[in-house]
Design a protein around this motif. Structure first.
Motif, mmCIF file in Angstrom:
data_model
loop_
_atom_site.group_PDB
_atom_site.id
_atom_site.type_symbol
_atom_site.label_atom_id
_atom_site.label_comp_id
_atom_site.label_asym_id
_atom_site.label_seq_id
_atom_site.Cartn_x
_atom_site.Cartn_y
_atom_site.Cartn_z
ATOM 1 N N ALA A 176 0.838 -1.203 0.000
ATOM 2 C CA ALA A 176 0.000 0.000 0.000
ATOM 3 C C ALA A 176 0.874 1.254 0.000
ATOM 4 N N LEU A 177 2.031 1.190 0.657
ATOM 5 C CA LEU A 177 2.969 2.310 0.619
ATOM 6 C C LEU A 177 3.489 2.521 -0.800
ATOM 7 N N PHE A 178 3.831 1.430 -1.488
ATOM 8 C CA PHE A 178 4.264 1.535 -2.884
ATOM 9 C C PHE A 178 3.136 2.100 -3.747
ATOM 10 N N GLN A 179 1.911 1.653 -3.478
ATOM 11 C CA GLN A 179 0.773 2.136 -4.255
ATOM 12 C C GLN A 179 0.565 3.628 -4.043
ATOM 13 N N ALA A 180 0.725 4.084 -2.806
ATOM 14 C CA ALA A 180 0.576 5.510 -2.517
ATOM 15 C C ALA A 180 1.619 6.319 -3.286
ATOM 16 N N THR A 181 2.832 5.778 -3.375
ATOM 17 C CA THR A 181 3.883 6.443 -4.144
ATOM 18 C C THR A 181 3.512 6.498 -5.621
ATOM 19 N N THR A 182 2.996 5.385 -6.140
ATOM 20 C CA THR A 182 2.578 5.344 -7.542
ATOM 21 C C THR A 182 1.438 6.316 -7.803
ATOM 22 N N ASP A 183 0.483 6.374 -6.888
ATOM 23 C CA ASP A 183 -0.648 7.292 -7.052
ATOM 24 C C ASP A 183 -0.174 8.743 -7.088
ATOM 25 N N ARG A 184 0.801 9.051 -6.228
ATOM 26 C CA ARG A 184 1.346 10.409 -6.208
ATOM 27 C C ARG A 184 2.022 10.726 -7.542
ATOM 28 N N LEU A 185 2.719 9.744 -8.082
ATOM 29 C CA LEU A 185 3.374 9.916 -9.377
ATOM 30 C C LEU A 185 2.344 10.135 -10.480
ATOM 31 N N LEU A 186 1.270 9.366 -10.439
ATOM 32 C CA LEU A 186 0.205 9.513 -11.439
ATOM 33 C C LEU A 186 -0.358 10.928 -11.438
ATOM 34 N N GLU A 187 -0.584 11.444 -10.246
ATOM 35 C CA GLU A 187 -1.121 12.805 -10.132
ATOM 36 C C GLU A 187 -0.144 13.825 -10.719
ATOM 37 N N GLN A 188 1.138 13.640 -10.444
ATOM 38 C CA GLN A 188 2.135 14.584 -10.942
ATOM 39 C C GLN A 188 2.250 14.519 -12.462
ATOM 40 N N ILE A 189 2.192 13.307 -13.018
ATOM 41 C CA ILE A 189 2.277 13.169 -14.469
ATOM 42 C C ILE A 189 1.035 13.756 -15.135
ATOM 43 N N ALA A 190 -0.121 13.504 -14.547
ATOM 44 C CA ALA A 190 -1.361 14.056 -15.104
ATOM 45 C C ALA A 190 -1.313 15.580 -15.132
ATOM 46 N N ALA A 191 -0.668 16.170 -14.121
ATOM 47 C CA ALA A 191 -0.554 17.623 -14.079
ATOM 48 C C ALA A 191 0.452 18.133 -15.108
ATOM 49 N N LEU A 192 1.476 17.342 -15.403
ATOM 50 C CA LEU A 192 2.513 17.772 -16.339
ATOM 51 C C LEU A 192 2.109 17.637 -17.802
ATOM 52 N N LEU A 193 1.406 16.580 -18.144
ATOM 53 C CA LEU A 193 1.165 16.248 -19.548
ATOM 54 C C LEU A 193 0.523 17.359 -20.374
ATOM 55 N N PRO A 194 -0.471 18.105 -19.878
ATOM 56 C CA PRO A 194 -1.097 19.125 -20.728
ATOM 57 C C PRO A 194 -0.131 20.206 -21.216
ATOM 58 N N ASP A 195 0.956 20.445 -20.478
ATOM 59 C CA ASP A 195 1.884 21.515 -20.842
ATOM 60 C C ASP A 195 3.087 21.039 -21.648
ATOM 61 N N LEU A 196 3.195 19.743 -21.876
ATOM 62 C CA LEU A 196 4.400 19.233 -22.517
ATOM 63 C C LEU A 196 4.570 19.732 -23.951
ATOM 64 N N ALA A 197 3.477 19.868 -24.670
ATOM 65 C CA ALA A 197 3.577 20.287 -26.061
ATOM 66 C C ALA A 197 4.168 21.689 -26.177
ATOM 67 N N ASN A 198 3.827 22.560 -25.237
ATOM 68 C CA ASN A 198 4.305 23.936 -25.287
ATOM 69 C C ASN A 198 5.613 24.136 -24.523
ATOM 70 N N GLN A 199 5.787 23.396 -23.427
ATOM 71 C CA GLN A 199 6.989 23.544 -22.609
ATOM 72 C C GLN A 199 7.542 22.162 -22.259
ATOM 73 N N PRO A 200 8.131 21.473 -23.234
ATOM 74 C CA PRO A 200 8.565 20.102 -22.998
ATOM 75 C C PRO A 200 9.666 19.972 -21.964
#
Length: 201
Positions: A60-84
């Protein structure tokens, strides 16, 4: 009155937080369920109503880490095309942010990896967690390379495995010899050379 679902979520979060501290202090095998409950301020009943075992709690600790990563990637992806940005900075930054306390996380993940090597069921569960983690980093690599016009000569999944391997090995050296190997120094020195060798516009 607080809803039962929210109370359960808060209890689970406190047990995870307590487990992080106890595992880092006493090790996976040295920490008992009672130790974790005492640190979190709950009874054994509260533990077993949330987790079936210490193995399940660590996963569950590993899963929490993965979930945090998912949130961070989801926040990053929309801006990648303009600011890779740079590929390595993005990936290494996420690896660092996914585990804020590097020493604590290294102790736990290393010891549970050793446990998993001796117990096939734990290995299967850990491999599933790590595969989810790698899949999300691979998705980020693919998005950044496409946005920045890069093409890799190796599969992105293999590049991600290499970055994680270097990062984890470098972290161990840095924790043991922080003056000789400052955090991030090996990754930022040598991974750009690797990336240059396997990528082209």
């Amino acid at each position: 009155m607080e809803p039962p679902k929210r109370r359960r979520s808060a209890t689970r979060a406190r047990l995870l937080e307590g487990a992080l501290e106890v595992f880092a202090e006493r090790g996976f095998h040295g920490a008992s369920v009672e130790d974790i409950c005492d640190r979190a301020g709950f009874t054994r009943g509260a533990f077993y109503s949330n987790f079936g075992s210490k193995d399940e709690l660590v996963l569950a600790l590993f899963q929490a880490t993965t979930d945090r990563l998912l949130e961070q990637i989801a926040a990053l992806l929309p801006d990648l095309a303009n600011q890779p940005g740079t590929l390595l900075d993005a990936v290494l930054g996420l690896l660092d942010e996914a585990a804020p306390d590097q020493r604590q996380w290294h102790l736990i993940s290393t010891e549970f990896t050793l446990h998993a090597l001796r117990h096939p069921e734990a290995a299967t569960a850990l491999n599933q967690q790590r595969a989810m983690f790698r899949d999300q980093l691979t998705r980020l690599v693919e998005e950044i390379t496409q946005a920045s016009g890069l093409r890799l000569s190796v599969p992105p999944q293999q590049f991600v495995r290499l970055v994680i391997a270097v990062h984890e090995g470098a972290r161990a050296q840095s924790l043991l010899e922080p003056d000789l190997v400052p955090a991030g120094s090996l990754e930022h020195t040598f991974l750009p050379l690797v990336l240059d060798a396997i990528s082209r516009k």
